[in-house]
Design an enzyme around this catalytic site. Structure first.
Site, PDB file in Angstrom:
ATOM      1  N   PRO A 189      -1.521  -3.420  -6.616  1.00 43.88           N
ATOM      2  CG  PRO A 189      -1.673  -3.776  -9.032  1.00 43.88           C
ATOM      3  CD  PRO A 189      -0.717  -3.759  -7.939  1.00 43.88           C
ATOM      4  CD  GLU A 190      -2.765  -5.843  -1.050  1.00 41.20           C
ATOM      5  OE1 GLU A 190      -3.382  -5.800   0.178  1.00 41.20           O
ATOM      6  OE2 GLU A 190      -2.422  -4.074  -0.626  1.00 41.20           O
ATOM      7  CE  LYS A 207       0.535  -8.771  -3.149  1.00 38.16           C
ATOM      8  NZ  LYS A 207       1.647  -8.600  -2.370  1.00 38.16           N
ATOM      9  NE  ARG A 258       4.553  -2.160   1.375  1.00 35.74           N
ATOM     10  CZ  ARG A 258       4.321  -3.070   0.704  1.00 35.74           C
ATOM     11  NH1 ARG A 258       4.859  -4.827   0.899  1.00 35.74           N
ATOM     12  NH2 ARG A 258       3.168  -3.422   0.477  1.00 35.74           N
TER      13      ARG A 258
END
Ligand SMILES: [Zn+2]
Length: 269
Positions: free
Chosen positions: A2-3, A58, A259
């Site tokens: 989650p950002e 976050k 990533r």
């Protein structure tokens, strides 16, 4: 993970549900998810009201009556559910905060955590975070100043929480797509016009993410129709091999800083 938009969405929805409500019970099923002795944690948190919920990057901060704060970071795989015991998803619960018949369930808190701190400790903990994207003082000039001091791949900088707080893998990809810039590009090769575009796209995309409830898979509560609405609005994130909505080319991926990075090789320069 989650950002900013996901956590902002959680904050907004949870405020309606639990702000000014009394925590009637605390259940710790996984001691590693908290930072102090479970009995002390329980003693400090139980019978407290949550007087406010704030977000920083976050993280969510649950402010208690007794000046203590719960600092939540969901990390990879963490999420929350609010509801009664019968509505609860059939998942392992690491921590449960009760508000009478309703409970706030913390699920998938493996890398994530719910830590108890004083205000001073919190400030120290979060002192390395960069500016909030929507802070009025974080102007385009401030952004240009900060990015001017950076080198290397654009994507790596956007993910750097000390550069800007709250952006992760999904939104960095979407911001670069909207700005028409490859996330693999070296910052030194991006001109001021494109840097300003990045700033505007950052605000647009994060705002759109919040407005549409972020991309989390699971609703926060049973009738929650908002959470996860951004999922099918992603233009490049998780769309490897699919066609670009802007130019029809095939979306590709590249690994940057370990990533997976998604972009359109044609309309992102
Ligand atoms: Zn394209």
């Amino acid at each position: 993970m989650p950002e900013l938009p996901e956590m902002e969405n959680y904050k907004n929805l949870l405020k309606e549900k639990i702000a000014n409500h009394l925590i009637t019970d605390v259940q710790i099923n996984r001691e590693k998810s908290i930072n102090i002795n479970p009995d002390l944690f329980k003693k400090t948190v139980q019978h407290q009201r949550i007087i406010d919920i704030k977000r920083r990057g976050k993280h969510l901060l649950f402010q208690l009556q007794n000046e203590q704060r719960l600092l939540l970071h969901l990390m990879l795989g963490g999420w929350m559910f609010f509801g009664t015991e019968s509505e609860k998803p059939k998942r392992t619960i690491q921590v449960r905060l009760s508000f009478g018949q309703n409970h706030l369930y913390f699920i998938g808190l493996r890398l994530g955590y719910l830590h108890l701190y004083s205000q001073t400790q919190i400030e120290k903990k979060l002192s390395d975070l960069g500016p909030e994207p929507f802070d009025p003082e974080f102007t385009v000039n401030e952004f240009l100043k900060r990015i001017g001091a950076k080198h290397g791949r654009l994507k790596t900088t956007l993910l750097d929480q000390s550069f800007i707080a709250g952006i992760g893998n999904c939104y960095s990809a979407e911001i670069c797509f909207q700005a028409g810039i490859k996330p693999t590009k070296d910052i030194d090769d991006i001109n001021d016009g494109d840097r300003s575009k990045l700033y505007n796209s950052m605000k647009n995309i994060l705002q759109e993410g919040i407005k549409n409830g972020g991309y989390m898979d699971n609703p926060l509560f049973q009738e929650d129709m908002l959470t996860g609405g951004f999922n099918n609005r992603c233009q490049v994130y998780d769309r490897e091999g699919q066609l670009c909505n802007r130019c029809g080319s095939t979306i590709v991926t590249e690994v940057i800083s370990s990533r997976k990075t998604f972009y359109c090789p044609n309309c992102q320069k």
